[in-house]
Design a protein around this motif. Structure first.
Motif, mmCIF file in Angstrom:
data_model
loop_
_atom_site.group_PDB
_atom_site.id
_atom_site.type_symbol
_atom_site.label_atom_id
_atom_site.label_comp_id
_atom_site.label_asym_id
_atom_site.label_seq_id
_atom_site.Cartn_x
_atom_site.Cartn_y
_atom_site.Cartn_z
ATOM 1 N N GLU A 72 34.161 59.836 18.678
ATOM 2 C CA GLU A 72 33.319 59.307 17.829
ATOM 3 C C GLU A 72 32.177 58.856 18.588
ATOM 4 O O GLU A 72 30.887 58.732 18.620
ATOM 5 C CB GLU A 72 34.088 57.964 18.703
ATOM 6 N N GLU A 73 31.571 58.654 20.260
ATOM 7 C CA GLU A 73 30.412 59.161 21.321
ATOM 8 C C GLU A 73 29.844 59.648 20.278
ATOM 9 O O GLU A 73 28.614 59.957 20.913
ATOM 10 C CB GLU A 73 30.832 59.155 22.575
ATOM 11 N N VAL A 74 30.735 61.504 20.126
ATOM 12 C CA VAL A 74 29.625 61.950 19.808
ATOM 13 C C VAL A 74 28.899 61.696 18.522
ATOM 14 O O VAL A 74 27.477 62.034 18.353
ATOM 15 C CB VAL A 74 30.374 63.836 19.496
ATOM 16 N N GLU A 75 30.043 61.089 17.662
ATOM 17 C CA GLU A 75 29.144 60.638 16.603
ATOM 18 C C GLU A 75 27.800 59.934 16.201
ATOM 19 O O GLU A 75 26.689 59.971 16.032
ATOM 20 C CB GLU A 75 29.664 60.118 15.245
ATOM 21 N N ALA A 76 28.185 59.093 17.342
ATOM 22 C CA ALA A 76 27.238 58.019 17.379
ATOM 23 C C ALA A 76 25.704 58.628 18.144
ATOM 24 O O ALA A 76 24.399 57.804 18.480
ATOM 25 C CB ALA A 76 28.065 56.964 18.459
ATOM 26 N N TYR A 113 37.144 65.624 24.698
ATOM 27 C CA TYR A 113 37.968 64.681 25.102
ATOM 28 C C TYR A 113 38.874 65.456 23.499
ATOM 29 O O TYR A 113 38.506 64.708 22.105
ATOM 30 C CB TYR A 113 37.990 63.341 25.742
ATOM 31 N N LYS A 114 39.156 66.491 23.535
ATOM 32 C CA LYS A 114 40.137 66.425 21.917
ATOM 33 C C LYS A 114 41.750 65.543 22.144
ATOM 34 O O LYS A 114 42.276 64.854 22.911
ATOM 35 C CB LYS A 114 41.289 67.955 22.683
ATOM 36 N N PRO A 115 42.120 64.646 21.533
ATOM 37 C CA PRO A 115 42.282 63.804 20.669
ATOM 38 C C PRO A 115 44.332 64.283 19.868
ATOM 39 O O PRO A 115 43.996 65.267 19.896
ATOM 40 C CB PRO A 115 41.392 62.224 19.470
ATOM 41 N N ALA A 116 44.729 63.486 20.011
ATOM 42 C CA ALA A 116 45.909 64.659 19.723
ATOM 43 C C ALA A 116 46.495 64.521 17.986
ATOM 44 O O ALA A 116 45.122 63.312 18.017
ATOM 45 C CB ALA A 116 47.292 63.245 20.127
ATOM 46 N N GLY A 117 46.418 65.206 17.735
ATOM 47 C CA GLY A 117 47.125 65.218 15.830
ATOM 48 C C GLY A 117 45.764 66.008 15.231
ATOM 49 O O GLY A 117 45.535 66.375 14.416
ATOM 50 N N THR A 144 43.921 69.666 15.285
ATOM 51 C CA THR A 144 44.050 71.594 16.129
ATOM 52 C C THR A 144 42.062 71.340 16.895
ATOM 53 O O THR A 144 42.130 70.554 16.455
ATOM 54 C CB THR A 144 43.931 72.514 15.246
ATOM 55 N N SER A 145 42.252 72.532 17.838
ATOM 56 C CA SER A 145 41.302 73.113 18.557
ATOM 57 C C SER A 145 40.244 73.346 17.447
ATOM 58 O O SER A 145 38.896 72.813 17.126
ATOM 59 C CB SER A 145 41.646 74.679 19.055
ATOM 60 N N HIS A 146 40.717 74.065 16.095
ATOM 61 C CA HIS A 146 39.538 74.666 14.913
ATOM 62 C C HIS A 146 39.254 73.072 14.346
ATOM 63 O O HIS A 146 38.044 73.670 13.626
ATOM 64 C CB HIS A 146 40.655 75.197 13.942
ATOM 65 N N ASP A 147 40.014 72.408 14.505
ATOM 66 C CA ASP A 147 39.417 71.086 13.558
ATOM 67 C C ASP A 147 38.070 70.604 14.184
ATOM 68 O O ASP A 147 37.114 69.857 13.378
ATOM 69 C CB ASP A 147 40.622 69.413 13.774
ATOM 70 N N CYS A 148 38.406 70.380 15.946
ATOM 71 C CA CYS A 148 37.249 69.785 16.717
ATOM 72 C C CYS A 148 35.776 70.691 16.473
ATOM 73 O O CYS A 148 35.031 70.159 16.039
ATOM 74 C CB CYS A 148 38.085 70.081 17.731
ATOM 75 N N VAL A 149 36.204 72.319 16.447
ATOM 76 C CA VAL A 149 35.023 73.142 16.418
ATOM 77 C C VAL A 149 34.218 72.624 14.572
ATOM 78 O O VAL A 149 32.970 72.555 14.528
ATOM 79 C CB VAL A 149 35.602 74.780 15.731
ATOM 80 N N MET A 150 35.491 72.609 13.684
ATOM 81 C CA MET A 150 34.469 72.339 12.103
ATOM 82 C C MET A 150 33.961 70.782 12.159
ATOM 83 O O MET A 150 32.825 70.297 11.922
ATOM 84 C CB MET A 150 35.555 72.750 11.461
ATOM 85 N N LYS A 151 34.278 69.984 12.605
ATOM 86 C CA LYS A 151 34.161 68.604 13.354
ATOM 87 C C LYS A 151 32.287 68.856 14.412
ATOM 88 O O LYS A 151 31.655 67.596 13.119
ATOM 89 C CB LYS A 151 34.570 67.539 13.767
ATOM 90 N N LYS A 202 30.223 70.657 11.415
ATOM 91 C CA LYS A 202 29.977 69.108 10.789
ATOM 92 C C LYS A 202 28.311 68.405 11.066
ATOM 93 O O LYS A 202 26.829 68.228 11.344
ATOM 94 C CB LYS A 202 30.280 68.994 10.077
ATOM 95 N N LEU A 203 28.595 67.868 12.260
ATOM 96 C CA LEU A 203 27.266 66.996 13.808
ATOM 97 C C LEU A 203 26.483 67.583 13.421
ATOM 98 O O LEU A 203 25.866 67.111 13.382
ATOM 99 C CB LEU A 203 28.377 66.385 14.008
ATOM 100 N N ALA A 204 26.896 68.730 14.601
ATOM 101 C CA ALA A 204 25.301 69.231 14.967
ATOM 102 C C ALA A 204 24.795 70.485 13.649
ATOM 103 O O ALA A 204 23.321 70.351 14.174
ATOM 104 C CB ALA A 204 26.112 70.211 16.208
ATOM 105 N N ARG A 205 25.482 70.388 12.360
ATOM 106 C CA ARG A 205 24.172 71.235 11.703
ATOM 107 C C ARG A 205 24.384 72.402 11.925
ATOM 108 O O ARG A 205 23.309 72.875 11.972
ATOM 109 C CB ARG A 205 23.524 70.196 11.340
ATOM 110 N N THR A 206 25.320 72.933 12.478
ATOM 111 C CA THR A 206 25.220 74.815 12.664
ATOM 112 C C THR A 206 26.498 75.019 12.594
ATOM 113 O O THR A 206 27.589 74.656 12.960
ATOM 114 C CB THR A 206 24.400 74.956 14.230
ATOM 115 N N LYS A 207 26.586 76.556 12.029
ATOM 116 C CA LYS A 207 27.878 77.314 12.228
ATOM 117 C C LYS A 207 27.706 77.848 14.199
ATOM 118 O O LYS A 207 29.725 78.135 14.137
ATOM 119 C CB LYS A 207 27.698 77.974 10.844
ATOM 120 N N LYS A 208 27.484 78.305 14.921
ATOM 121 C CA LYS A 208 27.499 78.748 15.720
ATOM 122 C C LYS A 208 28.106 77.513 17.176
ATOM 123 O O LYS A 208 27.493 77.220 17.663
ATOM 124 C CB LYS A 208 25.820 78.853 16.219
#
Length: 311
Positions: free
Chosen positions: A216-220, A11-15, A17-24, A27-33
């Protein structure tokens, strides 16, 4: 060690970009793919499927799949970005004769195959430069109209009792559709400047809003070591194609990239794609119908094979 792989319906939040979500997620998944499957503007919320690991191989199929949005069209003034974030370009007082019947009639004219001129504030490239970069330089260039398909528009609410009437609707459309431009074009057809004041993506291919998870659910999930549990198998990106279960004796041949003869072709046509599965439900390959013979059946050849453990 299992390699993380699958599709995350985010679920992409406001504020963001799609690229911001990919970068996040990287980092969380520890993979560039990691890759997304269709850009959403920063102010837009909703379904953004993220492909991780081997699932990046099917990202293009999700990108090509139809999308569904809920949008609000505001009639009476236009902006340079065609949405609520831009500067006002033109205003016009609404005539008292504007009514729901007229609005619905005009909107229905946009269902089907139409052409759109990409907005200046978009990622389309002309002569190697993105349009939004030129727009921020104060430049406007000629853009060619592009064909898109509007499969359906359902009007949910019309509010005429305000200075700037608003129309909320859901639209199901092909890839490449600019809902911002759809709003301005509808307004123009009504005789008024208009813009898109709200947009949320409700569906992207097989993924809908109810399936989405927040950052937040992904981080958890990462903290609990359960991110894989949030991921869908990569064949979910191909659900628009028929599923075919092949005999056990042909599984290795399909994994080796050989063609397959189907004796019960249903209503397939040359060029149609098929999802091939082993008898136990293991996804094997994406095939394309290459030959149809009334006596011999249908032959399909591999578009992409997914080795054991990859799908």
């Amino acid at each position: 060690m299992n390699v993380l792989s699958g599709i995350l319906p985010l679920y992409k939040p406001a504020g963001f970009t799609s690229h911001d979500c990919v970068m996040k997620i990287r980092k969380l998944a520890r993979t560039k793919k990691v890759g997304h499957t269709g850009t959403l503007d920063p102010d837009v919320t909703g379904v953004l499927p993220i492909c991780i690991g081997q699932a990046t191989k099917v990202a293009d199929y999700l990108h090509d799949a139809p999308k569904q949005y809920r949008a609000t069209l505001t009639i009476g003034f236009s902006t340079d970005t065609e949405d609520a974030s831009g500067a006002v370009l033109e205003t016009k007082t609404i005539d008292s004769s504007l009514d729901e019947e007229q609005i619905r009639s005009v909107i229905n004219r946009f269902i089907g195959n139409i052409e759109q001129i990409p907005p200046m504030y978009s990622a389309v490239k002309i002569d190697g430069k993105r349009l939004h970069e030129l727009a921020r330089e104060g430049k406007t260039v000629e853009r060619k109209a592009r064909p898109v398909t509007i499969y359906d528009i359902v009007v949910e609410e019309i509010n005429l009792h305000t200075e700037y009437p608003a129309v909320t609707y859901t639209v199901t459309c092909s890839k490449g559709t600019y809902v911002r431009t759809l709003c301005t074009d509808i307004g123009r057809a009504l005789g008024y400047p208009a813009h898109m004041s709200y947009l949320q993506r409700l569906r992207s291919g097989p993924f809908e809003l109810a399936q989405c998870v927040t950052l937040e659910e992904v981080e958890a999930a990462v903290s609990a070591g359960g991110l894989q549990k949030l991921l869908y198998p990569l064949d979910h990106a191909l659900f628009q194609y028929p599923a075919v279960h092949i005999p056990a004796g042909r599984v290795q041949a399909i994994r080796n990239g050989l063609s397959q003869r189907h004796l019960r072709p249903d209503a397939w046509q040359v060029g149609d794609k098929l999802r091939l599965y082993a008898p136990d439900g293991t996804f094997l390959a994406l095939h394309e119908v290459t030959e149809i013979d009334r006596e011999k059946g249908v032959e399909s050849k591999p578009v992409r094979v997914f080795p054991e453990g990859e799908a």
